[in-house]
Design a protein around this motif. Structure first.
Motif, PDB file in Angstrom:
ATOM      1  N   THR A  11       2.763 -10.779   4.303  1.00 52.75           N
ATOM      2  CA  THR A  11       2.963 -10.384   2.761  1.00 52.75           C
ATOM      3  C   THR A  11       1.990  -9.383   2.311  1.00 52.75           C
ATOM      4  O   THR A  11       1.025  -9.147   2.996  1.00 52.75           O
ATOM      5  CB  THR A  11       2.966 -11.716   1.701  1.00 52.75           C
ATOM      6  N   LEU A  12       2.638  -8.547   1.449  1.00 54.20           N
ATOM      7  CA  LEU A  12       1.419  -7.656   0.903  1.00 54.20           C
ATOM      8  C   LEU A  12       1.848  -7.369  -0.555  1.00 54.20           C
ATOM      9  O   LEU A  12       3.205  -7.391  -1.036  1.00 54.20           O
ATOM     10  CB  LEU A  12       1.858  -6.289   1.536  1.00 54.20           C
ATOM     11  N   THR A  22       5.735  -8.113  -4.763  1.00 57.56           N
ATOM     12  CA  THR A  22       5.379  -8.987  -3.577  1.00 57.56           C
ATOM     13  C   THR A  22       6.250  -8.609  -2.351  1.00 57.56           C
ATOM     14  O   THR A  22       7.570  -8.765  -2.635  1.00 57.56           O
ATOM     15  CB  THR A  22       5.201 -10.356  -3.894  1.00 57.56           C
ATOM     16  N   LEU A  23       5.799  -7.995  -1.401  1.00 57.12           N
ATOM     17  CA  LEU A  23       6.623  -7.813  -0.289  1.00 57.12           C
ATOM     18  C   LEU A  23       6.536  -8.756   0.835  1.00 57.12           C
ATOM     19  O   LEU A  23       5.445  -9.379   0.940  1.00 57.12           O
ATOM     20  CB  LEU A  23       6.277  -6.470   0.336  1.00 57.12           C
ATOM     21  N   ALA A  24       7.287  -9.077   1.390  1.00 57.96           N
ATOM     22  CA  ALA A  24       7.482 -10.216   2.576  1.00 57.96           C
ATOM     23  C   ALA A  24       8.318  -9.699   3.650  1.00 57.96           C
ATOM     24  O   ALA A  24       9.350  -9.167   3.633  1.00 57.96           O
ATOM     25  CB  ALA A  24       7.931 -11.505   2.080  1.00 57.96           C
ATOM     26  N   ALA A  50      -1.128  -9.157   5.007  1.00 58.91           N
ATOM     27  CA  ALA A  50      -1.049  -8.190   6.027  1.00 58.91           C
ATOM     28  C   ALA A  50      -0.700  -6.680   5.605  1.00 58.91           C
ATOM     29  O   ALA A  50       0.345  -6.189   6.010  1.00 58.91           O
ATOM     30  CB  ALA A  50       0.147  -8.618   7.269  1.00 58.91           C
ATOM     31  N   PRO A  51      -2.027  -6.150   4.988  1.00 58.54           N
ATOM     32  CA  PRO A  51      -1.617  -4.730   4.480  1.00 58.54           C
ATOM     33  C   PRO A  51      -1.252  -3.848   5.433  1.00 58.54           C
ATOM     34  O   PRO A  51      -0.785  -2.565   5.192  1.00 58.54           O
ATOM     35  CB  PRO A  51      -2.976  -4.463   3.805  1.00 58.54           C
ATOM     36  N   LYS A  57       4.257  -1.742   5.243  1.00 62.17           N
ATOM     37  CA  LYS A  57       3.874  -0.145   4.798  1.00 62.17           C
ATOM     38  C   LYS A  57       5.194   0.511   4.622  1.00 62.17           C
ATOM     39  O   LYS A  57       5.082   1.310   3.771  1.00 62.17           O
ATOM     40  CB  LYS A  57       3.039   0.253   5.971  1.00 62.17           C
ATOM     41  N   GLN A  58       6.110   0.528   5.502  1.00 60.04           N
ATOM     42  CA  GLN A  58       7.345   1.168   5.428  1.00 60.04           C
ATOM     43  C   GLN A  58       7.894   0.938   4.271  1.00 60.04           C
ATOM     44  O   GLN A  58       8.350   1.768   3.393  1.00 60.04           O
ATOM     45  CB  GLN A  58       8.076   0.779   6.566  1.00 60.04           C
TER      46      GLN A  58
END
Length: 168
Positions: A11-12, A22-24, A50-51, A57-58
């Motif tokens: 996640t980030l 929130t991204l997963a 997990a930055p 990141k994409q």
């Protein structure tokens, strides 16, 4: 939305023009995009920050470019495996709605061969785990009205305006 505890979820949290997101991701691809305070957001306890994760990141870069009007589609691996077969069919149908286009819940149901399942289609759309990228914001009421969006109707309206699907 239930994520298996046996599958690592990375996640980030990022900021965007429409607020925090929130991204997963899993090892298979992007598994979630949720706005802060969005309905149906999952329990993120046990997820791994997990930055530097390549898919996260994409996703961040593509979303930022999309919100800035510099990108009109997304091209990253997706992991939609965390829903039922029916939900996955609805989410796949959402991916076929072109930018600038809209559809209705009834039409979406007909597209997946379930024309009488309008309420179930609406529930599956509402539980779409990958907001924006899987464009649930492009689904309108049968009369063309802005109805239901887990991220909020103001965001839905903004997204549709950004894509040129509706006027202010």
């Amino acid at each position: 939305m239930k994520f298996s505890k046996s599958v690592p979820i990375y996640t980030l949290h990022v900021t965007s023009a429409l607020g925090g997101i929130t991204l997963a991701a899993t090892d298979r691809g992007l598994a979630g995009v949720w706005f802060d305070a969005q309905r149906h957001a999952p329990d993120t306890s046990g997820w791994i920050e997990a930055p530097e994760h390549s898919v996260l990141k994409q996703a961040e870069a593509q979303l930022q470019a999309y919100f800035a009007g510099q990108r009109d589609h997304f091209d990253m691996p997706l992991d939609l495996s965390h829903g039922t077969d029916f939900q996955q069919a609805v989410w796949q149908a959402l991916l076929r709605i072109p930018r600038g286009g809209t559809t209705s819940y009834g039409r979406l149901g007909a597209d997946i061969g379930k024309p009488a399942a309008v309420r179930a289609v609406g529930a599956a759309v509402g539980r779409n785990p990958i907001s924006v990228v899987v464009p649930c914001h492009r689904v309108l009421g049968s009369d063309g009205s802005l109805t239901g969006y887990a991220g909020g109707l103001e965001r839905k309206s903004h997204l549709l305006q950004l894509e040129g699907a509706v006027n202010e």
